[in-house]
Design a protein around this motif. Sequence first.
Motif, mmCIF file in Angstrom:
data_model
loop_
_atom_site.group_PDB
_atom_site.id
_atom_site.type_symbol
_atom_site.label_atom_id
_atom_site.label_comp_id
_atom_site.label_asym_id
_atom_site.label_seq_id
_atom_site.Cartn_x
_atom_site.Cartn_y
_atom_site.Cartn_z
ATOM 1 N N GLY A 202 0.779 -1.201 0.169
ATOM 2 C CA GLY A 202 -0.155 0.006 0.022
ATOM 3 C C GLY A 202 0.816 1.351 0.122
ATOM 4 O O GLY A 202 0.515 2.168 -0.762
ATOM 5 N N ALA A 369 -2.387 1.963 6.452
ATOM 6 C CA ALA A 369 -3.063 0.931 6.122
ATOM 7 C C ALA A 369 -2.334 -0.536 6.102
ATOM 8 O O ALA A 369 -2.811 -1.527 6.326
ATOM 9 N N ARG A 375 -7.837 -2.492 5.125
ATOM 10 C CA ARG A 375 -8.257 -1.821 3.649
ATOM 11 C C ARG A 375 -9.253 -1.036 3.629
ATOM 12 O O ARG A 375 -9.344 -0.012 3.256
ATOM 13 N N VAL A 419 -4.802 2.979 -1.921
ATOM 14 C CA VAL A 419 -4.937 1.865 -1.238
ATOM 15 C C VAL A 419 -5.814 0.749 -1.777
ATOM 16 O O VAL A 419 -5.454 -0.340 -1.863
ATOM 17 N N TRP A 423 -5.082 -2.968 -3.091
ATOM 18 C CA TRP A 423 -6.189 -4.097 -2.661
ATOM 19 C C TRP A 423 -6.355 -4.737 -3.686
ATOM 20 O O TRP A 423 -6.747 -6.154 -3.456
ATOM 21 N N ASN A 426 -3.657 -7.692 -3.178
ATOM 22 C CA ASN A 426 -4.066 -8.146 -1.984
ATOM 23 C C ASN A 426 -5.022 -9.404 -2.179
ATOM 24 O O ASN A 426 -4.943 -10.521 -1.422
ATOM 25 N N TYR A 526 -9.113 -7.261 4.314
ATOM 26 C CA TYR A 526 -9.922 -6.255 4.171
ATOM 27 C C TYR A 526 -9.840 -5.079 5.125
ATOM 28 O O TYR A 526 -10.669 -4.399 5.338
#
Length: 526
Positions: A202, A369, A375, A419, A423, A426, A526
Amino acid sequence: MSFAGHDHHHARGSNEYDHGVSDGSDDKYTVEHLDNAGVANADVPDRKREAPPLIKALSTEERLALENKLRRKIDLRLLPMVVLMYIMNYLDRNNIASAKLAGIQEDLGLIGVQYNTCVSILFVGYLLMQIPSNLFLNKIGKPALYLPTCMVIWGIISAATGACQSYGGLVACRFMLGFVEAAYFPGCLFYLSSWYTRKELGFRTAILYSGSLISGAFSGLIAAGITNGMNGKGGLLAWRWLFIIEGAITVVFAFIAFFIIPNFPRTTTWLSEEERQLAIWRLEEDIGEDDWVGSEQQTFFHGMKLAFADIKMWVLMVTLFCIVASGSVTNFFPSVVSTLGYTDVISLLLSVPPYVLCVITAFANAWHADRTGERYWHITLPLWVSLVAFILAACTTSTAPRYVAMMLMVPGVYTGYVVALAWISNTLPRPPAKRAAALAAINAVSNTSSIYASYLYPDTAAPRYLVGMGVNSATSLIAILGATLLRFMLVRLNKKLDRGADPLGGFAAQAGLPGEGAKRGFRFLY
């Protein structure tokens, strides 16, 4: 410390593993078999979940010290150069706005919507090329060769734009520029995700994206310097010099990049053997499955098929599209600021502070984050701020509240955006071909808003730009709803993983749910 108090659901990612070494209990590490069902490389033998010998021999303190040293080394080698490359990517894409002020319309005799077409046509090339480019980069595994080569080509095209003599020539140059520039940003997101663990990504994505925010803040100032100093030199108008000088600078930086940026951890030569093994192992440890291994294991269409079959990618696509659509106000930010009624120079200067604030908030938010592994709130809270800012701008014509709204618009959108970009990697981490295809597809679709955005801010709508601000408010709200839906999906998947079964049977791979990884600790962030 958790932003939302859900650490027990979060991935046992880099933050846990940073503080420990393999102790023989490697079967606790995850194996995310997203690619086990009909994967082109399924016949590759399963790799043992044991740390490499050099890493296994380290004590906890030695492992931690080596990892910190490695992370600093990667940061110093990768980040300054990729940010500089992105600044030039963004400048070369957007300098046509400055060329308009320097007389390109009059010189080439552009009439009606011809100028708008020249702006929009770039995004057609930009959209077409992103997925093929990322899949190609994943296939060859040589970002140190591929990304600077693309940069040389787009620098030459940008400089050649200065030689255009007609509308047709300008359209052709802009289309080709978008076609080649498409390789860089999604390629760079994929490149960073091949070096950093999920809880490091991030902040590094924020650093990369700061390149566009910095060039957004200062491109007007650079253009003003060239316009005032070079007009008429060598018999060329200022707008021609603008393209030539910025294109030439791009080519110079590209040649420097050939010698600086490394390939993937497995194909690079600038690390010691111990560092290289750790760079590969910590990514495997983070997800439970090896990342990029070799080009013979990467197939073009399989990654795309996996990405498109995963509903999480579509939810992310809608969310990112709406965030970028809300941020389209930045394309016309100087015009919006000029409605405050100040002179051109002061308007230009007033458009800088929102970007500076945005860089600060984006860094702080992304750092937190990554620190917490959270997230959702880091994406949605800034979007609520942007929603308030758009409504405020549409509701008042007073100078002070309007400038407050403008100060909050840019940070509100882009603080959460960086971010949200992280994600993607991620949520869709393996196999790398799937991650590459998803990053490119989401980035391509999210940029389509740039095509229609030019029609939301006509001069006749000033100073309140009701339609533009209304659309931005709606897209901010949809982005919040999209992120909320994805959060519910990931919470639900993590609960199924907690139960230790493959809840979807043979459909696990299609749904993007780790099969065997369920028993080994993988959890979605999350």
